[in-house]
Design a protein around this motif. Structure first.
Motif, PDB file in Angstrom:
ATOM      1  N   PHE A 192      -4.534  -1.514   4.626  1.00  0.00           N
ATOM      2  CA  PHE A 192      -3.139  -1.787   4.987  1.00  0.00           C
ATOM      3  C   PHE A 192      -3.067  -3.217   5.496  1.00  0.00           C
ATOM      4  O   PHE A 192      -3.912  -3.632   6.294  1.00  0.00           O
ATOM      5  N   LEU A 207      -0.347   7.808  10.563  1.00  0.00           N
ATOM      6  CA  LEU A 207       0.372   7.509   9.328  1.00  0.00           C
ATOM      7  C   LEU A 207       1.481   8.542   9.082  1.00  0.00           C
ATOM      8  O   LEU A 207       2.645   8.207   8.822  1.00  0.00           O
ATOM      9  N   THR A 267       0.854  -1.200   0.000  1.00  0.00           N
ATOM     10  CA  THR A 267       0.000   0.000   0.000  1.00  0.00           C
ATOM     11  C   THR A 267       0.888   1.248   0.000  1.00  0.00           C
ATOM     12  O   THR A 267       0.850   2.052  -0.944  1.00  0.00           O
ATOM     13  N   THR A 268       1.736   1.370   1.033  1.00  0.00           N
ATOM     14  CA  THR A 268       2.634   2.535   1.031  1.00  0.00           C
ATOM     15  C   THR A 268       3.758   2.329   0.003  1.00  0.00           C
ATOM     16  O   THR A 268       4.234   3.298  -0.590  1.00  0.00           O
ATOM     17  N   ALA A 299       4.942  -0.873   7.321  1.00  0.00           N
ATOM     18  CA  ALA A 299       3.828  -1.726   7.774  1.00  0.00           C
ATOM     19  C   ALA A 299       4.188  -2.410   9.097  1.00  0.00           C
ATOM     20  O   ALA A 299       3.345  -2.562   9.985  1.00  0.00           O
ATOM     21  N   THR A 342      -8.469   2.792   2.842  1.00  0.00           N
ATOM     22  CA  THR A 342      -7.136   2.387   2.423  1.00  0.00           C
ATOM     23  C   THR A 342      -6.814   1.108   3.174  1.00  0.00           C
ATOM     24  O   THR A 342      -6.792   1.099   4.407  1.00  0.00           O
TER      25      THR A 342
END
Ligand code: GLY
Length: 364
Positions: free
Chosen positions: A335, A355, A252-253, A278, A333
């Motif tokens: 995660f 975040l 995701t990131t 994460a 979103t």
């Protein structure tokens, strides 16, 4: 009112074999010839792989009497767009390819995704097989039938689920990989270790410390175990509605960082940083033991990848890209977090404040 049922209850068997070993290229032609589902074969590859392997692959096929043509595309993520698919389809048409033609993706993840997508729409679907030439494709993208291209709004926004007929992982191809490309694939293997197999994570770390990451025995086991983990997950959730999402640990990131870096960071480099973030979030929010987070970051570092966001990539840019993802996922979103090593789950939202703070902590 008249009511007519179009009865389409299906019983489809899309199972396929994944062959893993050294020197199996010599046997691919024989296996495909014996399969008999196609009367001609077209290899799709990129210009880097063409230079390194095309001649050898075509010769091996021709020795077994397979008729093969080859189409070459430009290398790199930039080629992963819809115009390349249209171009590939036009080239297949000009070669006279029909529904008895099988396409062979010879290359890394981009070649696999483009070839699979093209195969899934060309004449409403023709068979394809994958011969991965990168570690990333061998351990991850070749299995599970995700195909696709990028759009201006994000990666893999257009695509299909379309399973290959077979996957041939010849470990000999991995020998020519530059270190940076090899490391990119290791990031995906570290992912499997984190989400499913702490033993595998430990083995990767130890192999890195001994300088044995490229040893064939280590690689054979790594690829086989990664494929086994992936196949078990895909069998339970082929279309990515639930369990399969855990394969996005660090993605995701990672994807947001990759895009925010203008694709200067590779996929593997980006998801390595994404996994470290994460793990940090998992420790803060879900009780992942500090020793487990340390194990993840130490393994990332041991294979030569970084776990920190480079100064050139801004937190605001990452957050903006994550919100684009949010729209795609219906306002959330997702995660992937860890409670323990080997115990992953999807967390459907993290407060922006936490975040932001974690992104800042992830710079050193
Ligand atoms: N690479 C993630 C998946 O195949 O679902």
């Amino acid at each position: 009112m008249k009511r007519i049922e179009v009865g389409l209850r299906r019983n489809i068997d899309d199972s396929y074999q994944v062959y893993i070993g050294e020197g199996i290229l010599e046997r691919v032609g024989m296996v495909l010839g014996a399969d008999g589902s196609a009367d001609r074969h077209v290899i799709i590859t990129d210009s880097n792989v063409e230079e390194l392997h095309k001649k050898r692959v075509q010769e091996a096929f021709e020795k077994t009497g397979l008729r093969t043509d080859c189409i070459t595309i430009a290398p790199g993520e930039n080629a992963k767009e819809i115009s390349t698919v249209v171009d590939l389809a036009e080239k297949l048409l000009s070669l006279g390819a029909d529904r008895k033609t099988m396409v062979i993706a010879l290359g890394g993840g981009v070649v696999g995704d483009l070839t699979g997508f093209t195969a899934s729409i060309y004449m409403r679907g023709i068979p394809f097989v994958i011969m991965p030439t990168t570690l990333l494709a061998a351990v991850d993208s070749s299995i599970g039938g995700k195909t696709g291209v990028d759009a201006a709004s994000g990666k893999n926004m257009l695509g299909t689920f379309y399973q290959p007929k077979k996957v041939f992982i010849d470990l000999d191809f991995l020998e020519t990989l530059p270190d940076a490309v090899f490391r990119s694939g290791l990031a995906e293997a570290i992912k499997y270790g984190a989400i499913e197999s702490p033993e595998m994570l430990d083995r990767i770390k130890k192999a890195a410390e001994k300088g044995a990451l490229r040893k064939i025995g280590f690689l054979k086991r790594l690829v086989a175990e990664s494929c086994m983990i992936k196949k078990r997950i895909v069998e339970l959730d082929e279309h990515d509605y639930g369990l399969r999402r855990i394969l996005n640990f660090g993605h995701t990131t990672g994807h947001a960082i990759e895009a925010a870096s203008g694709y200067l960071l590779s996929h593997g480099e980006s998801i390595a940083i994404g996994m470290a973030i994460a793990a940090r979030l998992s420790e803060k929010l879900h009780g992942l033991p500090a020793t487990s987070r340390k194990m993840i970051t130490e393994t990332i570092n041991a294979v030569g990848l970084s776990d920190v966001i480079p100064p050139t990539v801004g937190a605001e840019d990452i957050i903006a890209r994550l919100s684009m993802d949010k729209k795609k996922e219906g306002g959330k979103t997702n995660f992937v977090m860890l409670r323990r090593l080997g115990e992953a789950f999807v967390n459907g939202g993290i407060q922006e404040e936490i975040l932001r703070e974690t992104l800042e902590e992830s710079r050193t």
